[in-house]
Design a protein around this motif. Structure first.
Motif, mmCIF file in Angstrom:
data_model
loop_
_atom_site.group_PDB
_atom_site.id
_atom_site.type_symbol
_atom_site.label_atom_id
_atom_site.label_comp_id
_atom_site.label_asym_id
_atom_site.label_seq_id
_atom_site.Cartn_x
_atom_site.Cartn_y
_atom_site.Cartn_z
ATOM 1 N N GLY A 1 2.506 14.356 -6.496
ATOM 2 C CA GLY A 1 2.134 14.226 -7.901
ATOM 3 C C GLY A 1 3.317 14.427 -8.829
ATOM 4 N N ARG A 2 4.158 15.445 -8.565
ATOM 5 C CA ARG A 2 5.331 15.690 -9.412
ATOM 6 C C ARG A 2 6.339 14.548 -9.267
ATOM 7 N N ILE A 3 6.521 14.058 -8.046
ATOM 8 C CA ILE A 3 7.465 12.963 -7.819
ATOM 9 C C ILE A 3 7.049 11.731 -8.622
ATOM 10 N N LEU A 4 5.752 11.435 -8.663
ATOM 11 C CA LEU A 4 5.270 10.304 -9.454
ATOM 12 C C LEU A 4 5.472 10.545 -10.943
ATOM 13 N N LEU A 5 5.174 11.755 -11.402
ATOM 14 C CA LEU A 5 5.363 12.065 -12.818
ATOM 15 C C LEU A 5 6.824 11.986 -13.221
ATOM 16 N N ASP A 6 7.717 12.301 -12.288
ATOM 17 C CA ASP A 6 9.148 12.266 -12.590
ATOM 18 C C ASP A 6 9.726 10.861 -12.578
ATOM 19 N N GLY A 7 8.865 9.853 -12.348
ATOM 20 C CA GLY A 7 9.295 8.463 -12.538
ATOM 21 C C GLY A 7 9.743 7.719 -11.304
ATOM 22 N N ALA A 8 9.329 8.160 -10.123
ATOM 23 C CA ALA A 8 9.735 7.461 -8.895
ATOM 24 C C ALA A 8 9.293 6.004 -8.938
ATOM 25 N N ARG A 9 10.194 5.097 -8.521
ATOM 26 C CA ARG A 9 9.846 3.672 -8.476
ATOM 27 C C ARG A 9 9.203 3.292 -7.148
ATOM 28 N N ARG A 10 9.511 4.066 -6.111
ATOM 29 C CA ARG A 10 8.910 3.864 -4.797
ATOM 30 C C ARG A 10 8.620 5.235 -4.202
ATOM 31 N N VAL A 11 7.572 5.317 -3.402
ATOM 32 C CA VAL A 11 7.247 6.565 -2.707
ATOM 33 C C VAL A 11 6.821 6.223 -1.289
ATOM 34 N N ARG A 12 6.846 7.248 -0.441
ATOM 35 C CA ARG A 12 6.349 7.084 0.921
ATOM 36 C C ARG A 12 5.055 7.874 1.049
ATOM 37 N N ILE A 13 3.996 7.211 1.501
ATOM 38 C CA ILE A 13 2.700 7.839 1.683
ATOM 39 C C ILE A 13 2.242 7.575 3.105
ATOM 40 N N GLN A 14 2.034 8.640 3.859
ATOM 41 C CA GLN A 14 1.598 8.542 5.248
ATOM 42 C C GLN A 14 2.515 7.603 6.038
ATOM 43 N N GLY A 15 3.829 7.736 5.790
ATOM 44 C CA GLY A 15 4.820 6.971 6.538
ATOM 45 C C GLY A 15 5.050 5.559 6.039
ATOM 46 N N GLU A 16 4.339 5.129 4.984
ATOM 47 C CA GLU A 16 4.498 3.770 4.478
ATOM 48 C C GLU A 16 5.145 3.785 3.098
ATOM 49 N N GLU A 17 5.973 2.786 2.843
ATOM 50 C CA GLU A 17 6.631 2.659 1.547
ATOM 51 C C GLU A 17 5.713 1.937 0.564
ATOM 52 N N VAL A 18 5.577 2.487 -0.624
ATOM 53 C CA VAL A 18 4.721 1.900 -1.656
ATOM 54 C C VAL A 18 5.504 1.812 -2.963
ATOM 55 N N GLU A 19 5.537 0.625 -3.539
ATOM 56 C CA GLU A 19 6.193 0.463 -4.844
ATOM 57 C C GLU A 19 5.270 0.978 -5.942
ATOM 58 N N VAL A 20 5.852 1.598 -6.948
ATOM 59 C CA VAL A 20 5.061 2.168 -8.039
ATOM 60 C C VAL A 20 5.143 1.247 -9.250
ATOM 61 N N LYS A 21 4.061 0.526 -9.501
ATOM 62 C CA LYS A 21 3.952 -0.318 -10.686
ATOM 63 C C LYS A 21 2.838 0.144 -11.619
ATOM 64 N N ALA A 22 1.955 1.001 -11.110
ATOM 65 C CA ALA A 22 0.849 1.510 -11.929
ATOM 66 C C ALA A 22 1.389 2.379 -13.060
ATOM 67 N N ARG A 23 0.595 2.507 -14.100
ATOM 68 C CA ARG A 23 0.953 3.407 -15.200
ATOM 69 C C ARG A 23 0.599 4.831 -14.787
ATOM 70 N N ILE A 24 1.577 5.742 -14.895
ATOM 71 C CA ILE A 24 1.401 7.136 -14.493
ATOM 72 C C ILE A 24 1.436 8.004 -15.744
ATOM 73 N N SER A 25 0.426 8.839 -15.920
ATOM 74 C CA SER A 25 0.412 9.724 -17.086
ATOM 75 C C SER A 25 -0.084 11.099 -16.677
ATOM 76 N N GLN A 26 0.235 12.081 -17.510
ATOM 77 C CA GLN A 26 -0.276 13.435 -17.301
ATOM 78 C C GLN A 26 -1.158 13.801 -18.481
ATOM 79 N N PHE A 27 -2.340 14.314 -18.177
ATOM 80 C CA PHE A 27 -3.272 14.761 -19.211
ATOM 81 C C PHE A 27 -3.589 16.211 -18.902
ATOM 82 N N ASP A 28 -2.898 17.103 -19.591
ATOM 83 C CA ASP A 28 -2.895 18.506 -19.194
ATOM 84 C C ASP A 28 -3.909 19.364 -19.950
#
Length: 535
Positions: free
Chosen positions: A380-407
């Motif tokens: 969650g923090r990695i996505l909030l910090d603006g990662a363009r790609r992440v690895r989830i369960q060993g797979e690479e996923v590009e981040v194109k969705a809009r990510i926001s924090q509502f605290d």
């Protein structure tokens, strides 16, 4: 004099020290040893590996546990404690017992399921299998040790130790713990804040507590920031803006959320927004068997929460769909258009939310709204910090969705509210220990408290630090064993985060090369770097 020192209790910090997870404090007197909380570590892989290691104390030597509330970072290692020899009582509120009765078996189930998946991958890679931290039978054995206490009721929890609970306003059944320790003259009074709730929380009353203690152990999650002072109506209006934006984008709104209380609060506000026509009506999926069972517990304890009638209406809404099976969960992502998915875990590190993120992060029309604190090193923090790609369960996923924090749904008091809570506990005769915060939260709250507490009596203990609580103040105790994790590794990105990013960068560099010759050149440079790693 040495004899007097031998009778002074020792306070040890086994978790939530310069980090926000793994809450666990030990009190040792000449007659008893007890724990306040025994929680799961979350965040980076280095911190999560602490869950698999040995406890820094013999579990069979612990006489009792006092549990502040049911959140897994406070309760999640209790089954392991029992598995390894603890057999004493676990004192907590009745509502916390009910919540733990679904949360701890669920935590065991997730571990069993994820370890099974990991072991399949390990078998293919020729790696040895691993064992879950505990299994469901351990969770069941743990539940047999729970004992219910009422708020405001003094109880002897171990020889020479009495405790009573105050409503912490954080979660259904949450408590701050006032502890009295017998001494030769007057009892020593210690107050453990637990997690302190904010004012104007949707389903909880404001936090409470006594005045006048010797030592105060206070959380500092949001010790460095002030949230805007918004009413429930204003918060709902701002949520409406995000919901309408997701609907206009034409894709799903994915909300990683803690299954207990955060999910129920979101359901109330989404229900009210849809009923009022302020956002489009759409299916709302609660994709968490734990959240489903927790919602039933909230209904059973309706007389203990505010807005109970609205919560009941929201839970019966025709738009609401609870999913149970994995097949039902996967079917959600075959839908098109706008809908809402609420799934655990809240920091995106486990559970079904990872499946939904893997299925939707690459979509430009998807929206991901973080509804709570994201620990350093968590997905969650990695996505909030603006990662363009992440690895989830060993797979690479590009981040194109809009990510926001509502605290604005946070269950934690902000800096101003924490200062007010500490001020209401005065006089604090000996000192304040700040815990359950990362560096910014600890430092921010420490500075703000200096007008109330002398600076030399505000301490920020590290993991496994110990202090003798004397009549004249706290005295550090020399550690007999090395720390389980070095301070610079807590609440930080670790080697696993770095490795994931490196793999993503390598794939990006290879993909960006103009042709096969360019891709081969990139790979050759990588091979040379590996061959010269010791140069």
């Amino acid at each position: 004099m040495s004899g007097a020192r031998d009778t002074d209790p020792i306070l040890r910090f086994h978790g939530a020290a310069h980090g926000v997870t793994g809450s666990c404090y030990e009190i040792e007197t000449p007659y008893s040893r007890i724990l306040i909380d025994c929680g799961l570590f979350q965040g980076s892989k280095s911190e999560r590996e602490l869950n698999y290691g040995a406890f820094p104390f013999p579990p069979e030597a612990i006489d009792a546990v006092i549990l502040t509330h049911a959140h897994i970072d406070h309760s999640g290692l209790l089954p392991k404690l029992v598995k390894q020899g603890f057999s004493g009582p676990i004192h907590t509120t009745r509502a916390t017992i009910d919540l733990c009765s679904v949360m701890l078996p669920d935590a065991a189930h997730i571990q069993e399921m994820e370890v099974e998946q990991l072991n399949r991958r390990n078998a293919r890679r020729g790696r040895p299998p691993v064992e879950p931290i505990y299994i469901q039978k351990d969770a069941a054995a743990c539940m047999a040790l729970f004992r219910a206490l009422e708020y405001g009721e003094w109880t002897e929890v171990a020889q020479g130790l009495r405790a009573r609970f105050w409503n912490a306003g954080h979660l259904l059944g949450s408590a701050s713990v006032e502890l009295e320790i017998d001494r030769h003259d007057a009892p020593l009074r210690i107050m453990f804040s637990g997690d302190v709730g904010p004012g104007h929380k949707l389903l909880q009353t404001d936090p409470e507590g006594p005045a006048g203690v010797d030592y105060l152990i206070c959380e500092s999650t949001y010790g460095d920031r002030d949230r805007p002072d918004v009413s429930p109506q204003q918060r709902r209006s701002q949520l409406g803006d995000i919901v309408r934006g997701a609907a206009e984008a034409g894709g799903p709104l994915i909300i990683p959320s803690f299954a207990v209380e955060r999910t129920q609060e979101l359901l109330v506000d989404l229900y009210l927004l849809m009923q009022a026509g302020e956002v489009p009506t759409a299916p709302v999926f609660v994709d968490s068997p734990l959240a489903t069972r927790a919602s039933a517990i909230f209904e059973r304890h309706a007389d203990e929460i505010e807005q109970a009638n609205v919560l009941r209406e929201a839970l019966k809404s025709k738009e609401l769909r609870f999913t149970e099976t994995v097949e039902q969960s996967k079917a959600i992502n075959r839908l098109t258009g706008f809908f809402v998915v609420i799934a655990a875990s809240g920091m995106c590190d486990a559970g079904r939310i990872r499946h939904h993120l893997k299925a939707n992060l690459w979509r430009r029309n998807a929206t991901v709204m973080m509804a709570g604190y994201q620990a350093q090193g968590s997905l969650g923090r990695i996505l909030l910090d603006g990662a363009r790609r992440v690895r989830i369960q060993g797979e690479e996923v590009e981040v194109k969705a809009r990510i926001s924090q509502f605290d604005l749904y946070s269950g934690h008091a902000d800096a101003g509210e924490l200062v007010a809570w500490v001020e209401a506990r005065r006089p604090v005769q000996q000192g304040v220990f700040l815990t359950h915060g990362e560096e910014e939260g600890l430092g921010g709250l420490s500075q703000r408290l200096r007008g109330l507490i002398p600076g030399d009596r505000i301490l920020m203990p590290g993991l496994d630090d110990a202090f003798r609580l004397t009549p004249g103040g706290s005295v550090p105790v020399e550690l007999n064993e090395p720390r389980r994790l070095r301070p610079e590794k807590i609440a930080r990105l670790d080697w696993h985060n770095d490795l994931s990013k490196l793999l993503l960068d390598i794939n990006e560099a290879v993909s960006a090369a103009a042709d096969e010759r360019g891709r081969a050149a990139v790979i050759r440079r990588m091979r040379r770097a590996l061959e010269n790693k010791d140069a």
